[in-house]
Scaffold this active site. Sequence first.
Site, PDB file in Angstrom:
ATOM      1  N   ASN A   8      -2.931   2.936  14.827  1.00  0.00           N
ATOM      2  CA  ASN A   8      -1.825   3.024  14.623  1.00  0.00           C
ATOM      3  C   ASN A   8      -1.359   2.948  12.850  1.00  0.00           C
ATOM      4  O   ASN A   8      -2.010   1.146  12.706  1.00  0.00           O
ATOM      5  CB  ASN A   8      -0.974   1.036  15.348  1.00  0.00           C
ATOM      6  CG  ASN A   8       0.300   0.822  14.899  1.00  0.00           C
ATOM      7  OD1 ASN A   8       1.375   1.537  14.537  1.00  0.00           O
ATOM      8  ND2 ASN A   8       0.665  -0.391  15.455  1.00  0.00           N
ATOM      9  N   LYS A  10       1.008   2.735  11.469  1.00  0.00           N
ATOM     10  CA  LYS A  10       2.212   1.781  10.772  1.00  0.00           C
ATOM     11  C   LYS A  10       3.102   2.409   9.557  1.00  0.00           C
ATOM     12  O   LYS A  10       2.833   3.766  10.121  1.00  0.00           O
ATOM     13  CB  LYS A  10       2.140   0.428   9.932  1.00  0.00           C
ATOM     14  CG  LYS A  10       1.078   0.086  11.540  1.00  0.00           C
ATOM     15  CD  LYS A  10       0.388  -1.579  11.062  1.00  0.00           C
ATOM     16  CE  LYS A  10       0.331  -2.366  12.354  1.00  0.00           C
ATOM     17  NZ  LYS A  10      -0.520  -3.611  11.886  1.00  0.00           N
ATOM     18  N   HIS A  96       5.461  -2.914  20.035  1.00  0.00           N
ATOM     19  CA  HIS A  96       4.081  -4.243  18.771  1.00  0.00           C
ATOM     20  C   HIS A  96       5.727  -5.647  18.349  1.00  0.00           C
ATOM     21  O   HIS A  96       6.374  -5.820  18.056  1.00  0.00           O
ATOM     22  CB  HIS A  96       4.638  -3.313  17.928  1.00  0.00           C
ATOM     23  CG  HIS A  96       3.632  -3.408  16.836  1.00  0.00           C
ATOM     24  ND1 HIS A  96       3.391  -4.714  16.249  1.00  0.00           N
ATOM     25  CD2 HIS A  96       1.838  -3.250  17.264  1.00  0.00           C
ATOM     26  CE1 HIS A  96       2.160  -4.437  15.907  1.00  0.00           C
ATOM     27  NE2 HIS A  96       1.251  -4.061  16.114  1.00  0.00           N
ATOM     28  N   GLU A  98       5.059  -6.205  15.219  1.00  0.00           N
ATOM     29  CA  GLU A  98       5.919  -6.542  14.004  1.00  0.00           C
ATOM     30  C   GLU A  98       7.269  -5.612  14.391  1.00  0.00           C
ATOM     31  O   GLU A  98       8.431  -6.363  13.354  1.00  0.00           O
ATOM     32  CB  GLU A  98       5.052  -5.814  12.674  1.00  0.00           C
ATOM     33  CG  GLU A  98       3.953  -6.447  13.171  1.00  0.00           C
ATOM     34  CD  GLU A  98       2.758  -4.902  12.344  1.00  0.00           C
ATOM     35  OE1 GLU A  98       3.247  -4.399  12.284  1.00  0.00           O
ATOM     36  OE2 GLU A  98       1.636  -5.859  12.101  1.00  0.00           O
ATOM     37  N   GLU A 166      -2.688  -7.890  22.100  1.00  0.00           N
ATOM     38  CA  GLU A 166      -2.513  -8.295  20.744  1.00  0.00           C
ATOM     39  C   GLU A 166      -1.915  -9.766  19.949  1.00  0.00           C
ATOM     40  O   GLU A 166      -1.048  -9.673  19.853  1.00  0.00           O
ATOM     41  CB  GLU A 166      -1.725  -7.016  19.865  1.00  0.00           C
ATOM     42  CG  GLU A 166      -2.323  -5.507  20.304  1.00  0.00           C
ATOM     43  CD  GLU A 166      -1.779  -4.479  18.844  1.00  0.00           C
ATOM     44  OE1 GLU A 166      -2.355  -4.653  18.145  1.00  0.00           O
ATOM     45  OE2 GLU A 166      -0.253  -4.608  18.338  1.00  0.00           O
ATOM     46  N   GLY A 172      -3.938  -7.615  11.168  1.00  0.00           N
ATOM     47  CA  GLY A 172      -4.165  -8.228   9.832  1.00  0.00           C
ATOM     48  C   GLY A 172      -4.713  -9.133   9.115  1.00  0.00           C
ATOM     49  O   GLY A 172      -4.232  -8.835   8.126  1.00  0.00           O
ATOM     50  N   SER A 211      -7.442  -6.315  13.982  1.00  0.00           N
ATOM     51  CA  SER A 211      -9.062  -6.737  13.216  1.00  0.00           C
ATOM     52  C   SER A 211      -9.761  -5.897  13.749  1.00  0.00           C
ATOM     53  O   SER A 211     -11.455  -6.905  13.648  1.00  0.00           O
ATOM     54  CB  SER A 211      -8.978  -7.712  13.123  1.00  0.00           C
ATOM     55  OG  SER A 211      -7.739  -8.412  11.879  1.00  0.00           O
TER      56      SER A 211
HETATM   57  P1  PGA Z   1      -4.916  -4.981  12.215  1.00  0.00           P
HETATM   58  O1  PGA Z   1      -3.793  -3.854  12.813  1.00  0.00           O
HETATM   59  O2  PGA Z   1      -5.788  -3.865  13.461  1.00  0.00           O
HETATM   60  O3  PGA Z   1      -4.607  -4.107  10.956  1.00  0.00           O
HETATM   61  O4  PGA Z   1      -5.182  -5.631  12.305  1.00  0.00           O
HETATM   62  C1  PGA Z   1      -3.793  -3.998  15.170  1.00  0.00           C
HETATM   63  C2  PGA Z   1      -2.217  -3.327  15.260  1.00  0.00           C
HETATM   64  O5  PGA Z   1      -1.450  -4.236  14.766  1.00  0.00           O
HETATM   65  O6  PGA Z   1      -1.914  -2.620  16.303  1.00  0.00           O
END
Ligand code: PGA
Length: 248
Positions: A8, A10, A96, A98, A166, A172, A211
């Site tokens: 992803n 983003k 997601h 976010e 998630e 992140g 992560s």
């Molecule tokens: P990350 O993000 O691997 O940077 O923690 C995962 C995600 O939001 O899909």
Amino acid sequence: MRKLIAGNWKMNGLLGSFETLEAIITGLEHSPELAGKQALICPPYTLLESFARRCRETPLAIGAQTCHELESGAHTGDISAKMVSDCGAAYVILGHSERRADHSESSLMISAKVRAAVSSGLVPIVCVGENLAQREDGQTRDFVLSQLRASLPDMIGGHEFVIAYEPIWAIGTGLTASTRQIGEVHSAIRGALHERFGAKGQQAPIIYGGSVKPENANDILSVQDVDGALIGGASLNADDFLSIYRSA
Ligand code: PGA
């Protein structure tokens, strides 16, 4: 079940990112173990069509990071599932955390987007996950299952779909859920899908995100009921993405 290793990107990626895409494609084409695994990159909209065109006849699939629930109309700045599919993309990430936080997307809205996605022939990757307060309060299981229930329309039982677990506190942050925590939630999701959709629910891959890196991918991908990974930061680096892919 085929493992899904999804990146992803983003809000990252410019025309110059074609170099990363080329490196991923080359790496996949030289991987001896392609069967049983699917690699996927979800770039920003601006790269969707060009990436999808480049990836035709390659082992790499392309997906979007969200879509609108309607097919067309007066919705400035939005992109419909039909447009995503028209670009040549095969998947779309929906719900997601976010998007849920930045754009106030509710599970009800996500359920409508899931319906739109499958109607346009896309495979939705539906994200669920608790925040730190919910985890510390012992509400993880109940919260994740209620999000799952509300984000999936009944009609999804007849289609291909993917669930991504998630935990928000692991996205992140460099923190990863322990293999025990991941296993508990994945098995609860598996049970809920089976109860609601029968054998069809057994076939939906449940992937983990938060992560995931080359250093922890092996452990995470060996957990029972973990059918792949959704990778944010580490998917922006071709070597890291390929290394996680090879761990699956
Ligand atoms: P990350 O993000 O691997 O940077 O923690 C995962 C995600 O939001 O899909």
